[in-house]
Design a protein around this motif. Structure first.
Motif, short mmCIF file in Angstrom:
data_model
loop_
_atom_site.label_atom_id
_atom_site.label_comp_id
_atom_site.label_asym_id
_atom_site.label_seq_id
_atom_site.Cartn_x
_atom_site.Cartn_y
_atom_site.Cartn_z
N TYR A 1 0.84 -1.20 0.00
CA TYR A 1 0.00 0.00 0.00
C TYR A 1 0.87 1.25 0.00
N PRO A 2 0.33 2.40 -0.44
CA PRO A 2 1.07 3.66 -0.30
C PRO A 2 1.43 3.91 1.15
N LEU A 3 2.49 4.68 1.38
CA LEU A 3 2.99 4.88 2.74
C LEU A 3 1.92 5.43 3.67
N ASN A 4 1.16 6.41 3.20
CA ASN A 4 0.13 6.99 4.06
C ASN A 4 -0.90 5.94 4.47
N THR A 5 -1.21 5.03 3.55
CA THR A 5 -2.14 3.95 3.87
C THR A 5 -1.53 2.99 4.88
N GLN A 6 -0.23 2.69 4.74
CA GLN A 6 0.45 1.83 5.71
C GLN A 6 0.39 2.43 7.11
N VAL A 7 0.59 3.74 7.19
CA VAL A 7 0.52 4.42 8.48
C VAL A 7 -0.89 4.34 9.07
N ASN A 8 -1.88 4.57 8.22
CA ASN A 8 -3.27 4.51 8.68
C ASN A 8 -3.69 3.11 9.10
N ILE A 9 -3.12 2.09 8.46
CA ILE A 9 -3.43 0.71 8.84
C ILE A 9 -2.97 0.44 10.26
N VAL A 10 -1.78 0.94 10.63
CA VAL A 10 -1.30 0.77 12.01
C VAL A 10 -2.27 1.43 12.99
N ALA A 11 -2.65 2.67 12.70
CA ALA A 11 -3.58 3.37 13.58
C ALA A 11 -4.91 2.62 13.67
N ALA A 12 -5.41 2.14 12.53
CA ALA A 12 -6.69 1.43 12.52
C ALA A 12 -6.63 0.15 13.35
N CYS A 13 -5.53 -0.58 13.25
CA CYS A 13 -5.39 -1.82 14.03
C CYS A 13 -5.39 -1.53 15.52
N CYS A 14 -4.74 -0.45 15.93
CA CYS A 14 -4.73 -0.07 17.35
C CYS A 14 -6.13 0.33 17.82
N ILE A 15 -6.86 1.04 16.97
CA ILE A 15 -8.24 1.43 17.29
C ILE A 15 -9.11 0.18 17.46
N LEU A 16 -8.99 -0.76 16.53
CA LEU A 16 -9.79 -1.98 16.61
C LEU A 16 -9.40 -2.83 17.81
N HIS A 17 -8.12 -2.86 18.13
CA HIS A 17 -7.63 -3.57 19.33
C HIS A 17 -8.33 -3.04 20.58
N ASN A 18 -8.37 -1.72 20.72
CA ASN A 18 -9.06 -1.12 21.88
C ASN A 18 -10.55 -1.42 21.86
N HIS A 19 -11.14 -1.33 20.68
CA HIS A 19 -12.59 -1.59 20.58
C HIS A 19 -12.92 -3.01 21.03
N ILE A 20 -12.12 -3.97 20.62
CA ILE A 20 -12.36 -5.36 21.00
C ILE A 20 -12.27 -5.53 22.51
N ILE A 21 -11.26 -4.91 23.13
CA ILE A 21 -11.11 -5.01 24.58
C ILE A 21 -12.29 -4.34 25.29
N ASN A 22 -12.67 -3.17 24.80
CA ASN A 22 -13.78 -2.45 25.44
C ASN A 22 -15.09 -3.22 25.33
N GLU A 23 -15.27 -3.93 24.21
CA GLU A 23 -16.52 -4.65 24.01
C GLU A 23 -16.54 -6.01 24.71
N LYS A 24 -15.36 -6.61 24.83
CA LYS A 24 -15.30 -7.96 25.39
C LYS A 24 -14.17 -8.04 26.42
N ARG A 25 -14.36 -7.38 27.54
CA ARG A 25 -13.29 -7.35 28.53
C ARG A 25 -13.02 -8.71 29.16
N ASP A 26 -13.97 -9.61 29.07
CA ASP A 26 -13.72 -10.96 29.57
C ASP A 26 -13.00 -11.82 28.54
N GLN A 27 -12.86 -11.29 27.31
CA GLN A 27 -12.21 -12.08 26.26
C GLN A 27 -11.13 -11.28 25.54
N GLU A 28 -10.70 -10.16 26.17
CA GLU A 28 -9.79 -9.29 25.43
C GLU A 28 -8.45 -9.92 25.14
#
Length: 400
Positions: free
Chosen positions: A302-329
């Motif tokens: 992917y273009p560099l800017n997209t690569q950077v955004n993918i990292v940010a998106a993965c961190c956002i999704l990581h937090n979302h999963i923990i927040n939604e399923k704290r017993d399964q994070e």
């Protein structure tokens, strides 16, 4: 029964068993081919629905989150970006396509086959959803909360010594695809091309701050100057300065150094052991993140800017999963793909064991006398913590 008859009987039994196994294999192979042919005739909407509403762990296995977390994420995206599905591709399908790609690092041509769309359609909807997820950063990646973290409050090893600590900071190298003329500054000291991602996390492994897009050759202290100014635990790659509590240099630090049954012998070793145990949260967070989203393990085209955004998106999704399923994070914490964080810490191991206390402060030669006094005060603060820990430890262990 004579020996010849017995041998004939065994041969017939073996042949009968082989024929039965071959029949079962052919039946299963035919069923698989029929299933694959059926899937090839699916629309993208049918493929997405089969993932979301599939039996058992189907949804989790395909998109790294359970069904309720998926729909919660969809609702947040609709509310934040006002994004809606397009003609022929619903918002749910669009989100499944995006999550499936980053969860398994799947190539565009494979996604064309899975969802029966053109490569342009897959790419367009991937980028649309990536931008929508990144817009959630301020809502999901939040600064630390007030109060003492429960992981510290509930441990006599950490409380009251680290009661003012709000999290841990570290860097992780994410492989990157960079043009040849730009590769020199993106090549890290381990020899591969990467972006150096700085992140802070709380002790429940949720990210508080993420800074992606730095060249792999950038030092931790240089990145730090561009990021934060709070009280965090950091490793030996950072200078011990106000707001950033580093371990003692030239003293055993990493957890693996204490795993041979050796006990701390000095206050500095005890401080480093407890510091390492608590700061290990950021290494675990990076480990879980990369196990959830293997797209972060391999350089993508992917273009560099997209690569950077993918990292940010993965961190956002990581937090979302923990927040939604704290017993399964920590579904991925016991996954065989995850280490114990030592690979991350080894990025600074040599620095931590061999460098002098002042070596990492060469960037601050021109700082004011007031700034130097603040750093000296911070060293004394760290020494005071170590001394208090050591006195309590000696009483517990009956050490004179």
């Amino acid at each position: 029964m004579d020996s010849d008859s017995e041998m004939d009987f065994h041969m017939m039994s073996t042949m009968t068993t082989a024929c039965a196994l071959m029949t079962i294999w052919l039946d299963k192979n035919n069923m698989l081919e029929e299933s694959q042919e059926h899937q090839r005739n699916w629309t993208g909407a049918q493929a997405a629905n089969a993932i979301i509403n599939g039996p058992g762990p189907t949804c989790f296995n395909y998109i790294r989150m359970h069904k309720d977390a998926f729909f919660s994420l969809r609702d947040m995206i609709q509310e934040k970006s006002n994004l809606r599905g397009t003609f022929g591709v619903s918002l749910e399908e669009e989100l499944v396509i995006f999550l499936h790609i980053i969860s398994h690092n799947i190539k565009n041509r494979v996604m064309q086959h899975h969802f029966n769309h053109s490569g342009e359609t897959i790419s367009r909807h991937f980028n649309r959803m990536l931008n929508a997820v990144v817009l959630l950063q301020r809502d999901i990646i939040k600064p630390p909360r007030n109060g003492v973290p429960p992981e510290i409050m509930n441990s006599t090893r950490f409380f009251p010594y680290f009661k003012d600590c709000v999290g841990a900071i570290d860097c992780s190298h994410i492989p990157a695809m960079i043009s040849i003329k730009e590769q020199a500054k993106w090549r890290n000291r381990k020899g591969f091309i990467s972006q150096n991602v700085l992140a802070s996390c709380s002790f429940d492994l949720t990210f508080q701050y993420v800074l992606a897009g730095w060249e792999g050759s950038a030092s931790d202290s240089r990145i730090l100057a561009d990021a934060l100014n709070k009280y965090y635990l950091v490793d030996a790659g950072f200078a011990n300065a106000p707001g950033f509590l580093a371990p003692f240099r030239g003293v055993r630090y990493h957890l693996k150094e204490f795993r041979q049954g050796c006990q701390p012998r000095t206050k500095e070793e005890l401080f480093n052991l407890r510091h390492s145990s608590l700061r290990n949260a950021i290494e675990r967070a990076f480990g879980v993140l990369k196990a959830r989203f293997p797209i972060l393990k391999i350089a993508s085209g992917y273009p560099l800017n997209t690569q950077v955004n993918i990292v940010a998106a993965c961190c956002i999704l990581h937090n979302h999963i923990i927040n939604e399923k704290r017993d399964q994070e920590l579904d991925f914490e016991n996954n065989n793909d995850i280490g114990n964080g030592e690979d991350e810490s080894e990025m600074h191991e040599d620095e931590g064991n061999e460098s002098s206390e002042d070596e990492n402060e060469c960037d601050f030669r021109n700082e004011s006398a007031a700034a130097r006094r603040e750093k000296q005060r911070w060293r004394e603060f760290r020494l005071g913590l170590a001394s208090a820990m050591w006195e309590s430890y000696k009483l517990e262990q009956n050490i004179n």
